[in-house]
Design an enzyme around this catalytic site. Structure first.
Site, PDB file in Angstrom:
ATOM      1  N   ASP A   9     -11.452   1.951 -28.273  1.00  0.00           N
ATOM      2  CA  ASP A   9     -12.585   2.267 -27.580  1.00  0.00           C
ATOM      3  C   ASP A   9     -11.824   3.108 -26.232  1.00  0.00           C
ATOM      4  OD1 ASP A   9     -11.685   0.464 -25.758  1.00  0.00           O
ATOM      5  OD2 ASP A   9     -13.754  -0.434 -25.779  1.00  0.00           O
ATOM      6  N   CYS A  66      -9.160  -2.468 -27.745  1.00  0.00           N
ATOM      7  CA  CYS A  66     -10.175  -2.248 -26.742  1.00  0.00           C
ATOM      8  C   CYS A  66      -9.741  -3.121 -25.601  1.00  0.00           C
ATOM      9  CB  CYS A  66     -11.789  -3.095 -27.419  1.00  0.00           C
ATOM     10  SG  CYS A  66     -11.759  -4.751 -27.667  1.00  0.00           S
ATOM     11  N   THR A  68     -10.355  -6.155 -24.130  1.00  0.00           N
ATOM     12  CA  THR A  68      -9.842  -7.453 -24.304  1.00  0.00           C
ATOM     13  C   THR A  68      -9.055  -7.702 -25.886  1.00  0.00           C
ATOM     14  OG1 THR A  68     -12.045  -8.006 -25.344  1.00  0.00           O
ATOM     15  CG2 THR A  68     -11.807  -8.397 -22.761  1.00  0.00           C
ATOM     16  N   HIS A  99       2.470 -15.418 -41.337  1.00  0.00           N
ATOM     17  CA  HIS A  99       1.815 -16.501 -42.078  1.00  0.00           C
ATOM     18  C   HIS A  99       0.275 -16.032 -42.391  1.00  0.00           C
ATOM     19  CE1 HIS A  99       4.150 -20.062 -39.556  1.00  0.00           C
ATOM     20  NE2 HIS A  99       4.843 -19.055 -40.264  1.00  0.00           N
ATOM     21  N   HIS A 134       1.253 -20.338 -47.403  1.00  0.00           N
ATOM     22  CA  HIS A 134       0.113 -19.183 -46.366  1.00  0.00           C
ATOM     23  C   HIS A 134      -0.785 -18.646 -47.159  1.00  0.00           C
ATOM     24  CE1 HIS A 134       2.675 -20.556 -43.097  1.00  0.00           C
ATOM     25  NE2 HIS A 134       3.852 -20.039 -43.549  1.00  0.00           N
TER      26      HIS A 134
HETATM   27  C1  RB5 Z   1     -15.494  -2.169 -22.377  1.00  0.00           C
HETATM   28  O1  RB5 Z   1     -15.899  -2.162 -21.291  1.00  0.00           O
HETATM   29  C2  RB5 Z   1     -15.113  -3.524 -22.856  1.00  0.00           C
HETATM   30  O2  RB5 Z   1     -16.133  -4.281 -23.565  1.00  0.00           O
HETATM   31  C3  RB5 Z   1     -14.471  -3.511 -24.259  1.00  0.00           C
HETATM   32  O3  RB5 Z   1     -13.120  -2.678 -24.470  1.00  0.00           O
HETATM   33  C4  RB5 Z   1     -13.829  -4.752 -24.854  1.00  0.00           C
HETATM   34  O4  RB5 Z   1     -13.126  -5.589 -24.023  1.00  0.00           O
HETATM   35  C5  RB5 Z   1     -14.850  -5.612 -25.671  1.00  0.00           C
HETATM   36  O5  RB5 Z   1     -14.285  -6.619 -26.299  1.00  0.00           O
END
Ligand code: RB5
Length: 142
Positions: A9, A66, A68, A99, A134
């Site tokens: 993203d 993304c 996180t 694994h 595994h």
């Molecule tokens: C975008 O702001 C953020 O929510 C996205 O990149 C991600 O971290 C969501 O899990």
């Protein structure tokens, strides 16, 4: 040689660009499923497309980012053919392959630097699945 699949993203866009440059420099084939700018977007729109491409064998493995890593990993793992692993350092990436036979590496773009990211990518690309016990565990996931 396998074609690597990429997606992110907006939060992962800059690191995805760095990955593209590194793959270009190494002459490794890849397909970039977007996003293609830092403009805000929704990670499922890209994750589902990458997941489909991995499931059909068009690309292998996938690398997804993304902010996180969690949202894109959750989306990818909705697909039965996907084992997406969130990794932020090299040993996690090694074990995700050895694994879990992970077929998508997920990177948390807002919580990882380029050096750690490329170390994780290198390990992910070079580590084989160990099979054996595994494989039995993977067979029980679904
Ligand atoms: C975008 O702001 C953020 O929510 C996205 O990149 C991600 O971290 C969501 O899990």
């Amino acid at each position: 040689m396998n074609t690597i699949g990429l997606c992110s993203d907006h939060a992962g866009f800059e690191l995805k660009e760095a990955i593209r440059r590194a793959l270009d420099a190494r002459g490794l084939p890849y397909r970039d499923f977007g996003t293609y700018s830092s403009e805000a977007c929704d990670y499922p729109d890209y994750a589902h497309v990458l997941a489909h491409a991995v499931e059909t064998g068009e690309v292998y493995p996938g690398i997804a980012l993304c902010g996180t890593g969690n949202g894109i990993a959750m989306t990818l793992n909705k697909h039965l053919g996907i084992r997406a692993a969130l990794c932020w350092e090299a040993e996690l990436a090694t074990l995700a392959r050895a694994h879990n036979d992970a077929n998508v590496l997920v990177l948390p773009a807002r919580f990882i630097g380029e050096e750690e990211m490329f170390a994780a990518i290198d390990r992910f690309l070079e580590t084989p699945f160990e099979g054996g016990r595994h494989q039995r565990r993977i067979d029980k996931i679904r």
